[in-house]
Write an enzyme that holds these catalytic residues in place. Structure first.
Site, PDB file in Angstrom:
ATOM      1  N   CYS A  98      30.857  39.108  40.610  1.00  0.00           N
ATOM      2  CA  CYS A  98      29.410  39.303  40.524  1.00  0.00           C
ATOM      3  C   CYS A  98      28.967  39.800  39.158  1.00  0.00           C
ATOM      4  CB  CYS A  98      28.946  40.259  41.617  1.00  0.00           C
ATOM      5  SG  CYS A  98      29.021  39.532  43.271  1.00  0.00           S
TER       6      CYS A  98
ATOM      7  N   LYS B 238      26.794  37.331  37.105  1.00  0.00           N
ATOM      8  CA  LYS B 238      25.425  36.996  37.503  1.00  0.00           C
ATOM      9  C   LYS B 238      24.475  37.073  36.307  1.00  0.00           C
ATOM     10  CE  LYS B 238      23.907  38.686  41.453  1.00  0.00           C
ATOM     11  NZ  LYS B 238      23.631  39.597  42.597  1.00  0.00           N
TER      12      LYS B 238
ATOM     13  N   ASP C  97      15.454  40.453  48.695  1.00  0.00           N
ATOM     14  CA  ASP C  97      16.372  40.739  49.800  1.00  0.00           C
ATOM     15  C   ASP C  97      17.634  39.899  49.697  1.00  0.00           C
ATOM     16  OD1 ASP C  97      15.184  42.561  52.163  1.00  0.00           O
ATOM     17  OD2 ASP C  97      13.530  41.525  51.170  1.00  0.00           O
ATOM     18  N   ASP C  98      18.619  40.248  50.516  1.00  0.00           N
ATOM     19  CA  ASP C  98      19.927  39.608  50.421  1.00  0.00           C
ATOM     20  C   ASP C  98      19.952  38.200  51.008  1.00  0.00           C
ATOM     21  OD1 ASP C  98      21.599  41.912  49.343  1.00  0.00           O
ATOM     22  OD2 ASP C  98      20.623  42.838  51.054  1.00  0.00           O
TER      23      ASP C  98
ATOM     24  N   ASP D  25      26.067  32.286  47.918  1.00  0.00           N
ATOM     25  CA  ASP D  25      26.650  33.164  46.904  1.00  0.00           C
ATOM     26  C   ASP D  25      27.965  32.557  46.420  1.00  0.00           C
ATOM     27  OD1 ASP D  25      27.400  35.468  45.345  1.00  0.00           O
ATOM     28  OD2 ASP D  25      26.133  36.660  46.675  1.00  0.00           O
TER      29      ASP D  25
ATOM     30  N   GLY E 298      31.226  21.308  52.938  1.00  0.00           N
ATOM     31  CA  GLY E 298      30.766  21.960  51.723  1.00  0.00           C
ATOM     32  C   GLY E 298      30.467  20.953  50.638  1.00  0.00           C
ATOM     33  N   HIS E 299      30.447  21.430  49.393  1.00  0.00           N
ATOM     34  CA  HIS E 299      30.138  20.564  48.263  1.00  0.00           C
ATOM     35  C   HIS E 299      30.986  20.989  47.076  1.00  0.00           C
ATOM     36  CE1 HIS E 299      27.811  17.731  45.936  1.00  0.00           C
ATOM     37  NE2 HIS E 299      27.591  18.655  45.012  1.00  0.00           N
TER      38      HIS E 299
END
Length: 330
Positions: free
Chosen positions: A19, A22, A51-52, A69, A140-141
């Site tokens: 993280c 970011k 918010d998350d 995320d 997924g991708h």
């Protein structure tokens, strides 16, 4: 605990780790400033307060939560990276008071540089943690990317009256933190030296499910998880959204073993320094609080704990919310 590192160093293929990679909070807020305030039917929680996860009412008794995320390698072990990234993505749902119900993988992979066997280990790690959470991973991708990245988009559910929000804090309540801080500092040391810190991996792979359940059982209405913007950054966003201030007892904040020594040795990420620069105008540190103390409190966490407004049994209280604005640190 420090261990010898494996041969392939995934962190060497990334400009930042976890993280800490970011976009800085101030720059991100500038980028989305004109996108807030969307008035869409059923939206309970949107972009406005950071918010998350988003929350949309689909039934009187049911809200659907959505989040995504992903990040660059935070550790060199591919299986552990997958576990950490999955726990981090699932955390956004728990931080909103929800339960994850399905996830899809998000992958960027330098396929001509790193073997696909390593990617298999990353995905296996993510699947194992999602399975532990009772959350199926369905598809997924992937993209061919010069820098490896992994994470998840997660969908969850919650009762509308159980949501934990940034804008629901009231003054005069305890602040509880459910995991120790310092993973950013130890991850930075790991990236630069290859040392492996088992205590950091254990914290980053721990799900926030039990903490979220305990927070709701205690009657909490406001919470966030502590990730890339650090404890101070996420606390500031929560206080700003709720129109309250806070006091933090720096000595009460739990810290992982080895973090203070690593901080003294200079293992501080650029993301942590940018966090502190962003939130510094809103801080009121007492005379005994040093710059190193502030850097630790601003440390860019990966898959950190929940910061809950209210006392949660079994977890340390690190301060309280106050009337007014600003964050005092004593």
């Amino acid at each position: 605990m420090v261990m010898q590192q494996r041969t392939t160093r995934l962190t060497g293929y990334a400009h930042g780790g976890g993280c800490a990679c970011k976009i800085p909070p101030g720059e991100l807020e500038d980028a989305v400033r004109g996108l807030v305030g969307q008035a869409a039917p059923g939206v309970l929680v949107g972009l406005d307060d950071g918010d998350d996860a988003a929350a949309v009412l689909v039934r009187d008794d049911l809200a659907v939560l959505a989040t995504a995320d992903f990040f660059t390698p935070v550790v060199d072990d591919p299986y552990d990276w997958g576990r950490i990234a999955a726990a981090n993505a699932l955390s956004d749902i728990y931080a909103m008071g929800g339960r994850p119900i399905v996830a899809v993988n998000l992958v960027g992979w330098p396929r001509e540089v790193l073997p696909m066997e390593l990617l298999t280990e990353v995905l296996r790690g993510g699947l194992d943690v999602a399975t532990q959470a009772g959350c199926p991973v369905i598809g997924g991708h992937t993209v061919d990317d010069p820098e490896p990245k992994y994470g998840m988009a997660v969908t969850g559910v919650a009762g509308p009256d159980e949501l934990l929000r940034n804008d629901a804090a009231q003054p005069g309540l305890p602040l509880t933190l459910t995991k120790p801080i310092g993973t950013g500092i130890l991850n930075n040391r790991h990236k630069r030296t290859g040392e492996v810190f088992e205590q950091a991996v254990a914290v980053m792979t721990e799900l926030n499910a039990d903490a979220a359940d305990a927070a709701k059982a205690a009657g909490a209405r406001a919470a966030t998880d502590v990730t890339g913007f650090g404890l101070l950054g996420h606390l500031f966003k929560l206080c700003r959204a709720s129109g309250v201030g806070a006091t933090i007892d720096a000595g009460a904040v739990p810290v992982l073993d080895g973090v203070r020594e690593s901080l003294e040795d200079g293992y501080v990420s650029g993301g942590t320094r940018r966090n502190l620069s962003w939130v510094r105008p809103h801080l009121e540190p007492d005379a005994g609080i040093t710059k190193e103390d502030l850097l630790l409190l601003a440390d860019a966490q990966t898959s950190g704990g929940l910061l809950v407004v209210g006392e949660v049994p079994g977890y340390p209280v690190i301060g309280k919310t106050t009337a007014g604005s600003g964050i005092r640190i004593r």
